[in-house]
Design an enzyme around this catalytic site. Structure first.
Site, PDB file in Angstrom:
ATOM      1  N   CYS A   1       0.795  -1.330  -0.097  1.00  0.00           N
ATOM      2  CA  CYS A   1      -0.002  -0.053   0.025  1.00  0.00           C
ATOM      3  C   CYS A   1       0.790   1.088  -0.060  1.00  0.00           C
ATOM      4  O   CYS A   1       0.496   2.118  -1.061  1.00  0.00           O
ATOM      5  CB  CYS A   1      -1.047   0.094   1.184  1.00  0.00           C
ATOM      6  SG  CYS A   1      -0.252  -0.037   2.792  1.00  0.00           S
TER       7      CYS A   1
ATOM      8  N   HIS B   1      -5.847   1.623  -4.417  1.00  0.00           N
ATOM      9  CA  HIS B   1      -4.936   0.904  -3.317  1.00  0.00           C
ATOM     10  C   HIS B   1      -4.293  -0.423  -3.886  1.00  0.00           C
ATOM     11  O   HIS B   1      -4.911  -1.022  -4.444  1.00  0.00           O
ATOM     12  CB  HIS B   1      -5.651   1.164  -2.037  1.00  0.00           C
ATOM     13  CG  HIS B   1      -6.617   0.203  -1.864  1.00  0.00           C
ATOM     14  ND1 HIS B   1      -6.965  -0.747  -0.795  1.00  0.00           N
ATOM     15  CD2 HIS B   1      -7.553  -0.486  -2.896  1.00  0.00           C
ATOM     16  CE1 HIS B   1      -8.127  -1.554  -0.881  1.00  0.00           C
ATOM     17  NE2 HIS B   1      -8.497  -1.372  -2.282  1.00  0.00           N
TER      18      HIS B   1
ATOM     19  N   HIS C   1      -2.887   1.187   6.694  1.00  0.00           N
ATOM     20  CA  HIS C   1      -3.177   0.979   5.257  1.00  0.00           C
ATOM     21  C   HIS C   1      -3.271   2.560   4.581  1.00  0.00           C
ATOM     22  O   HIS C   1      -3.763   3.614   5.487  1.00  0.00           O
ATOM     23  CB  HIS C   1      -4.292   0.113   5.271  1.00  0.00           C
ATOM     24  CG  HIS C   1      -4.613  -0.002   3.917  1.00  0.00           C
ATOM     25  ND1 HIS C   1      -3.684  -0.829   3.018  1.00  0.00           N
ATOM     26  CD2 HIS C   1      -5.693   0.483   3.041  1.00  0.00           C
ATOM     27  CE1 HIS C   1      -4.098  -0.748   1.854  1.00  0.00           C
ATOM     28  NE2 HIS C   1      -5.626  -0.035   1.762  1.00  0.00           N
TER      29      HIS C   1
END
Length: 346
Positions: free
Chosen positions: A261, A321, A309
């Site tokens: 990420c 993402h 994240h």
């Protein structure tokens, strides 16, 4: 996301900071930029017309990218010229402020010379000369002649002062007058160019929305990515991130063939000349905090209380993402997950 892989070493805290590279326009290039801006025609590929009857999303995106690559340089030249105009407008105002007291001096000097001319017309000088010639006292004659000489000299000085001030004013006003005329012409030309640019952006957006509205984007790209074409560094970053859709998630990876990420955010903004650490929490600390209302394509969306994240906002309520192992880079709704905060690199 209901589950996530364990946090990789790349997500552990690290010390880093952003570094931006923001080129600035220069007035010395103004004429060249303006000529290019006004002389370049937007030659477009024609969008869907160049494709077959039922083009794929990939084909449409490729066509739009080709059109955008021709359009964006014109937008950037427009932006540079607009900034140069603002700088020159300030210079023009400053020059006008300096000229104002000089204009007052010219007016005052002209009033003084006009008064001398009126007195001469009424014969005051002649009367003074007759009084000198009619004097019987030699010492009085000498004194009167000196007075008359000083009067004549002062008249010449006053007239010369007006001439000098007039010439000085003319020299300073000439570039100001030309500058104002050039600004007026250029601003009108930029207004016309801006209208053309906006019309072309609208055409591209309608084409993208039509294609995605037919469901042609698939599960990884269910909406246009980006939703709109932002300019500058954010535009570079968000277009790069969107282009990575479909590539696999690999922890610790920052491209070019796979990402985790924060690695995807790092790689995307690196394309725009901005350095980010390879860690979601660290990225949240080195980016400018923005509100949900101010969110724009290219901004980072941080998830979970411990910020483990991160995704990139691409507009229209979507983020792109790299979520977890076994799932490729894809888009999701921005609210799909507990949001911690939003950040803007650069």
């Amino acid at each position: 996301m209901a589950h996530h892989a364990p946090r990789p070493p790349s997500e552990w805290p690290a010390t880093a900071g952003p570094a931006t590279v923001a080129p600035r326009s220069r007035w010395s290039r103004f004429t060249l930029i303006l000529a290019a801006l006004l002389g370049v025609a937007v030659v477009l590929t024609g969008g869907a017309k160049a494709a077959h009857a039922d083009p794929s999303v990939a084909e449409i995106e490729r066509q739009i990218d080709e059109d955008w690559n021709k359009l964006e340089p014109i937008i950037e030249r427009h932006n540079a010229t607009r900034q140069d105009l603002a700088a020159k407008r300030k210079q023009a105002d400053a020059l006008g402020a300096r000229i104002k007291p000089l204009q007052l001096q010219v007016d005052q000097a002209m009033d003084k010379v006009s008064a001398l001319a009126v007195r001469a017309y009424k014969g005051e000088n002649v009367l003074t000369i007759n009084a000198v010639l009619g004097s019987q006292n030699p010492s009085e004659v000498v004194g009167q002649l000196e007075l008359l000489d000083r009067f004549a000299h002062n008249q010449q000085q006053d007239v010369q002062q007006v001439a000098n001030l007039r010439d000085q004013l003319a020299r300073q006003k000439a570039p100001l007058d030309e500058m104002v005329a050039q600004l007026t012409r250029t601003e009108a030309q930029l207004a016309a160019k801006k209208k053309q640019i906006n019309a072309e952006i609208d055409r591209l957006q309608k084409l993208r929305i039509k294609v995605y509205g037919n469901g042609g984007g698939g599960s990884l790209r269910p909406a246009p990515c980006p939703a709109t074409y932002p300019g500058g560094a954010a535009g570079t970053a968000v277009k790069f991130a969107c282009a990575q859709i479909g590539k696999p998630y690999v922890w610790g990876a920052e491209g070019p063939n796979s990402y985790d990420c924060s690695g995807l955010m790092l790689a995307a903004w690196a394309k725009a000349g901005v350095s980010l650490p390879h860690n979601a929490a660290q990225q949240s600390r080195v980016t400018k905090n923005v509100s949900r209302a101010d969110l724009r394509p290219g901004d980072l969306v941080f998830y979970y209380s411990d910020i483990h994240h991160v995704g990139m906002y691409v507009g229209g309520g979507w983020v792109v993402h790299a979520s977890q192992a076994g799932v490729p880079v894809k888009m999701k709704k921005v609210d799909d997950g507990p949001i911690h905060s939003y950040g803007r690199p650069g």
